[in-house]
Design a protein around this motif. Structure first.
Motif, PDB file in Angstrom:
ATOM      1  N   ALA A   1       0.250   9.848  -4.091  1.00 51.90           N
ATOM      2  CA  ALA A   1      -0.882   8.916  -4.156  1.00 51.90           C
ATOM      3  C   ALA A   1      -1.920   9.382  -5.183  1.00 51.90           C
ATOM      4  O   ALA A   1      -2.615   8.560  -5.767  1.00 51.90           O
ATOM      5  CB  ALA A   1      -1.522   8.773  -2.776  1.00 51.90           C
ATOM      6  N   HIS A   2      -1.979  10.715  -5.419  1.00 53.85           N
ATOM      7  CA  HIS A   2      -2.968  11.271  -6.354  1.00 53.85           C
ATOM      8  C   HIS A   2      -2.355  11.574  -7.715  1.00 53.85           C
ATOM      9  O   HIS A   2      -3.054  12.135  -8.567  1.00 53.85           O
ATOM     10  CB  HIS A   2      -3.514  12.603  -5.824  1.00 53.85           C
ATOM     11  CG  HIS A   2      -4.213  12.521  -4.507  1.00 53.85           C
ATOM     12  ND1 HIS A   2      -4.809  13.603  -3.916  1.00 53.85           N
ATOM     13  CD2 HIS A   2      -4.425  11.483  -3.667  1.00 53.85           C
ATOM     14  CE1 HIS A   2      -5.353  13.248  -2.757  1.00 53.85           C
ATOM     15  NE2 HIS A   2      -5.116  11.961  -2.582  1.00 53.85           N
TER      16      HIS A   2
ATOM     17  N   SER B   1       0.862  -1.190   0.000  1.00 54.60           N
ATOM     18  CA  SER B   1       0.000   0.000   0.000  1.00 54.60           C
ATOM     19  C   SER B   1       0.895   1.236   0.000  1.00 54.60           C
ATOM     20  O   SER B   1       2.085   1.138   0.341  1.00 54.60           O
ATOM     21  CB  SER B   1      -0.907   0.051   1.235  1.00 54.60           C
ATOM     22  OG  SER B   1      -0.154   0.319   2.405  1.00 54.60           O
ATOM     23  N   ALA B   2       0.313   2.370  -0.339  1.00 55.52           N
ATOM     24  CA  ALA B   2       1.072   3.617  -0.240  1.00 55.52           C
ATOM     25  C   ALA B   2       1.362   3.943   1.220  1.00 55.52           C
ATOM     26  O   ALA B   2       2.415   4.505   1.540  1.00 55.52           O
ATOM     27  CB  ALA B   2       0.303   4.758  -0.890  1.00 55.52           C
ATOM     28  N   SER B   3       0.442   3.577   2.100  1.00 55.09           N
ATOM     29  CA  SER B   3       0.681   3.836   3.524  1.00 55.09           C
ATOM     30  C   SER B   3       1.942   3.107   3.983  1.00 55.09           C
ATOM     31  O   SER B   3       2.791   3.695   4.673  1.00 55.09           O
ATOM     32  CB  SER B   3      -0.520   3.375   4.357  1.00 55.09           C
ATOM     33  OG  SER B   3      -1.688   4.024   3.905  1.00 55.09           O
TER      34      SER B   3
ATOM     35  N   SER C   1      -4.682  16.276   3.591  1.00 59.21           N
ATOM     36  CA  SER C   1      -4.236  15.000   3.034  1.00 59.21           C
ATOM     37  C   SER C   1      -4.907  13.881   3.802  1.00 59.21           C
ATOM     38  O   SER C   1      -5.581  14.103   4.812  1.00 59.21           O
ATOM     39  CB  SER C   1      -2.720  14.863   3.130  1.00 59.21           C
ATOM     40  OG  SER C   1      -2.288  13.706   2.426  1.00 59.21           O
ATOM     41  N   PHE C   2      -4.681  12.674   3.315  1.00 58.03           N
ATOM     42  CA  PHE C   2      -5.105  11.498   4.052  1.00 58.03           C
ATOM     43  C   PHE C   2      -4.180  11.330   5.258  1.00 58.03           C
ATOM     44  O   PHE C   2      -3.005  11.705   5.195  1.00 58.03           O
ATOM     45  CB  PHE C   2      -5.053  10.270   3.135  1.00 58.03           C
ATOM     46  CG  PHE C   2      -5.615   9.027   3.755  1.00 58.03           C
ATOM     47  CD1 PHE C   2      -6.894   9.018   4.293  1.00 58.03           C
ATOM     48  CD2 PHE C   2      -4.866   7.867   3.813  1.00 58.03           C
ATOM     49  CE1 PHE C   2      -7.413   7.874   4.871  1.00 58.03           C
ATOM     50  CE2 PHE C   2      -5.382   6.722   4.393  1.00 58.03           C
ATOM     51  CZ  PHE C   2      -6.654   6.725   4.923  1.00 58.03           C
TER      52      PHE C   2
ATOM     53  N   GLY D   1      -2.145  -1.586  -2.996  1.00 56.48           N
ATOM     54  CA  GLY D   1      -0.765  -1.607  -3.481  1.00 56.48           C
ATOM     55  C   GLY D   1      -0.161  -0.230  -3.502  1.00 56.48           C
ATOM     56  O   GLY D   1      -0.877   0.786  -3.482  1.00 56.48           O
TER      57      GLY D   1
ATOM     58  N   ALA E   1      -2.475   9.056   6.405  1.00 56.81           N
ATOM     59  CA  ALA E   1      -1.228   8.290   6.220  1.00 56.81           C
ATOM     60  C   ALA E   1      -0.014   9.195   6.004  1.00 56.81           C
ATOM     61  O   ALA E   1       1.106   8.823   6.372  1.00 56.81           O
ATOM     62  CB  ALA E   1      -1.376   7.327   5.039  1.00 56.81           C
ATOM     63  N   SER E   2      -0.227  10.383   5.420  1.00 63.89           N
ATOM     64  CA  SER E   2       0.893  11.303   5.145  1.00 63.89           C
ATOM     65  C   SER E   2       1.579  11.745   6.433  1.00 63.89           C
ATOM     66  O   SER E   2       2.778  12.034   6.429  1.00 63.89           O
ATOM     67  CB  SER E   2       0.403  12.548   4.404  1.00 63.89           C
ATOM     68  OG  SER E   2      -0.362  12.209   3.285  1.00 63.89           O
TER      69      SER E   2
ATOM     70  N   VAL F   1       2.383  16.835  -0.526  1.00 65.16           N
ATOM     71  CA  VAL F   1       1.349  15.973  -1.113  1.00 65.16           C
ATOM     72  C   VAL F   1       0.846  16.658  -2.387  1.00 65.16           C
ATOM     73  O   VAL F   1       0.448  17.817  -2.336  1.00 65.16           O
ATOM     74  CB  VAL F   1       0.170  15.807  -0.128  1.00 65.16           C
ATOM     75  CG1 VAL F   1      -0.895  14.880  -0.701  1.00 65.16           C
ATOM     76  CG2 VAL F   1       0.659  15.318   1.230  1.00 65.16           C
TER      77      VAL F   1
HETATM   78  C1  LIG Z   1      -4.798   7.017  -0.703  1.00 62.87           C
HETATM   79  C2  LIG Z   1      -3.755   7.859  -0.075  1.00 62.87           C
HETATM   80  C3  LIG Z   1      -2.735   7.328   0.728  1.00 62.87           C
HETATM   81  C4  LIG Z   1      -2.717   5.914   1.166  1.00 62.87           C
HETATM   82  O1  LIG Z   1      -2.770   5.025   0.120  1.00 62.87           O
HETATM   83  P1  LIG Z   1      -3.043   3.462   0.414  1.00 62.87           P
HETATM   84  O2  LIG Z   1      -2.492   2.805  -0.820  1.00 62.87           O
HETATM   85  O3  LIG Z   1      -4.522   3.332   0.526  1.00 62.87           O
HETATM   86  O4  LIG Z   1      -2.321   3.098   1.630  1.00 62.87           O
HETATM   87  C5  LIG Z   1      -1.748   8.191   1.179  1.00 62.87           C
HETATM   88  N1  LIG Z   1      -1.763   9.491   0.894  1.00 62.87           N
HETATM   89  C6  LIG Z   1      -2.747  10.052   0.158  1.00 62.87           C
HETATM   90  C7  LIG Z   1      -2.689  11.502  -0.138  1.00 62.87           C
HETATM   91  C8  LIG Z   1      -3.774   9.244  -0.328  1.00 62.87           C
HETATM   92  O5  LIG Z   1      -4.766   9.807  -1.025  1.00 62.87           O
END
Ligand SMILES: *Cc1c(COP(=O)(O)O)cnc(C)c1O
Length: 383
Positions: free
Chosen positions: A159-160, A53-55, A79-80, A195, A82-83, A131
Motif C-alpha cells: 500500500a505504501h 480498495s487495498a483492504s 501497519s494499518f 481503489g 487491514a493487514s 508490509v
Molecule cells: C492504506 C493501507 C491499507 C488499506 O488501503 P485502502 O485502499 O484504504 O483499503 C492497507 N495496508 C496499509 C499498510 C495501508 O497503509
C-alpha cells in the motif's frame, strides 16, 4: 493546513474522468483492464486485478489462497489494521512478527526464530504478509527463503510502495511472493479516490481473484462447470463479493500512473531535505536512504516518547497535519480481546511511543517544509 499526505490532480486527470462520465460504461468497461495492464507492466508482473480498495485486495488475496479457520497469518504490528483484518475475515488466526527497529519492517531474523518455534509446536502460518512500511522494501530474499523452508505463502502489502525497488526489482513484480497488494487512497503514491490492485504472476490466482471480486461469478465459456444455456448464462462457482473498481476510478488511475516518476522524485527530494534539516535535532530519522529504492510514502521520525504528545499538539495547533503511523495493531481493543497485550512486540511498541509522521507529498513546497521543521524545532525547545 499542511497535510501529511495528499493527492496531486492534474487537468489531464480531470479530463480522463470527464471522458468516462460521457462514455457508455461507468463500470465493467474498458478503463479497468487498461489500468490493470498499465500497473502489471509498470511492476513487471504478469497479471493485475483491480479492486475497490487495498483492504478488499488483501481480503481477496487471502480468499484466493483459501485461508480459513484453523489457519494462521503472520504480519507486522506496525501497519494499518487491514493487514491483519484480512485473515480474520477468512476466519483465520492472526499473529505478528516484531519489527527490526532499523528498517521498521517485519524482522526476518525474528521471523526465522518464530518459525522454528512454530514448527516444534505445530503452529506454522499458512501466510506471511510483510508490509513495505513507508515505502521501504522488505528483505524479500530472506522471507522467500523461509517460505520455501516452511511452506507458507507470501502476500506483500505494498500500500505504501508503488514504485519502490529492491536490488533493481520493482515491488509488485511478485518475483518473491504469490501476490502484491497496492492502495490508491488519496494519501498513497497515486490515487483513484478509493481503489486497490493485486498483482500476481500466477494465472490461476488471477482467475480466482477476478471471480472473487465479482460474487464468485464467471461468464468465461472455457470455465463453465455446467452446460451453457445461452448468451445470458453465467455461473457462480465460489462465494465472492462485489469488490469491483469503477471505470471512473480506473481512468483516473491510468492518468495518474505516468506521473509516478515525477511524484517519486519530489518525495525523494523532500526526504533528503528532511534528512539535512533535522540532522541536529534530538530525534531519530528513518534509516532507509534514497539509494534503497524507497518510495517515501511516509516520513516518520521518532521523538523522545515523553515529548511526542506535546510536539504533536504544537504542530497541529500551527496547522501542520502531522500524524502517527501506526498504533501497533495488536494493541487495538479488538486484538487485545483475542489475547494480545502490551509487551508482546517490544520493538513495535517502542517505535510507536515516539513516532511522528511529518508532511510529505508531491505538492509540499520547500517553504512549507521549512515551516514544518522550524515549528518542530520550537516544539522541541531548541534555540
Ligand atoms: C492504506 C493501507 C491499507 C488499506 O488501503 P485502502 O485502499 O484504504 O483499503 C492497507 N495496508 C496499509 C499498510 C495501508 O497503509
Amino acid at each position: 493546513m499542511i497535510r501529511y499526505g495528499c493527492q496531486s490532480i492534474s487537468e489531464e486527470d480531470i479530463a480522463a474522468v470527464d471522458a468516462v462520465m460521457r462514455s457508455d460504461f461507468l463500470t465493467q468497461g474498458p478503463a479497468v483492464p487498461a489500468f490493470e495492464a498499465a500497473i502489471a507492466q509498470f511492476c513487471g508482473a504478469e497479471h493485475a486485478v483491480a479492486v475497490n480498495s487495498a483492504s478488499s485486495g488483501l481480503n481477496l488475496a487471502c480468499m484466493a489462497l483459501e485461508l480459513g479457520p484453523g489457519d494462521r497469518l503472520w504480519t507486522s504490528p506496525v501497519s494499518f489494521v487491514a493487514s491483519a483484518n484480512c485473515a480474520r475475515h477468512c476466519g483465520a488466526q492472526v499473529d505478528f512478527v516484531d519489527i527490526d527497529p532499523a528498517t521498521l519492517n517485519l524482522c526476518p531474523r525474528q521471523l526465522a526464530e518464530k518459525l522454528e518455534r512454530a514448527e516444534r509446536d505445530g503452529t506454522l502460518p499458512r501466510i506471511v504478509l510483510p508490509v513495505h512500511f513507508a515505502g521501504a522494501p522488505c528483505d524479500m530474499e530472506a522471507i522467500a527463503a523461509l517460505s520455501e523452508r516452511y511452506g507458507f505463502s507470501v502476500i506483500e502489502d505494498a500500500a505504501h510502495a508503488l514504485g519502490a525497488e529492491h536490488q533493481g526489482i520493482r515491488v509488485g513484480s511478485c518475483a518473491k511472493s504469490r501476490m502484491t497488494v497496492f492502495s490508491f487512497h488519496p494519501v498513497k503514491l497515486i490515487t483513484t479516490g478509493e481503489g486497490g490492485m493485486i498483482t500476481t504472476s500466477d494465472a490461476e490466482l488471477e482467475r480466482r481473484l477476478q471471480m472473487l471480486r465479482s460474487h464468485g461469478i464467471t461468464r468465461e465459456p472455457s470455465q463453465l462447470e455446467q452446460q451453457d444455456e445461452g448468451g445470458w448464462y453465467y455461473e457462480q462457482q465460489m462465494l465472492g463479493y462485489n469488490c469491483r473498481m469503477t471505470d471512473i476510478q480506473a481512468a483516473l488511475g491510468c492518468s495518474q500512473l505516468p506521473r509516478i516518476g515525477e511524484f517519486l522524485r519530489r518525495r525523494r527530494e523532500l526526504a533528503e531535505r528532511y534528512e539535512r534539516l533535522l540532522e541536529d535535532m534530538p530525534l531519530r530519522r528513518p534509516r532507509f536512504s534514497a539509494a534503497d529504492g524507497c518510495a517515501w510514502h511516509l516520513y516518520v521520525v521518532q521523538l523522545p516518547p515523553q515529548h511526542r504528545r506535546a510536539v504533536y499538539d504544537a504542530l497541529r495547533a500551527a496547522d501542520i497535519g502531522v500524524n502517527v503511523h501506526y498504533i501497533p495493531v495488536h494493541l487495538q481493543p479488538y486484538y487485545r480481546r483475542l489475547g494480545f497485550r502490551r509487551g508482546d512486540f517490544p520493538a513495535s511498541e517502542a517505535y510507536y511511543d515516539g513516532a511522528l509522521t511529518l508532511p510529505l507529498h508531491p505538492h509540499l513546497t520547500d517553504e512549507q517544509q521549512d515551516r514544518v521543521v522550524a515549528t518542530l524545532r520550537r516544539a522541541l525547545e531548541i534555540p
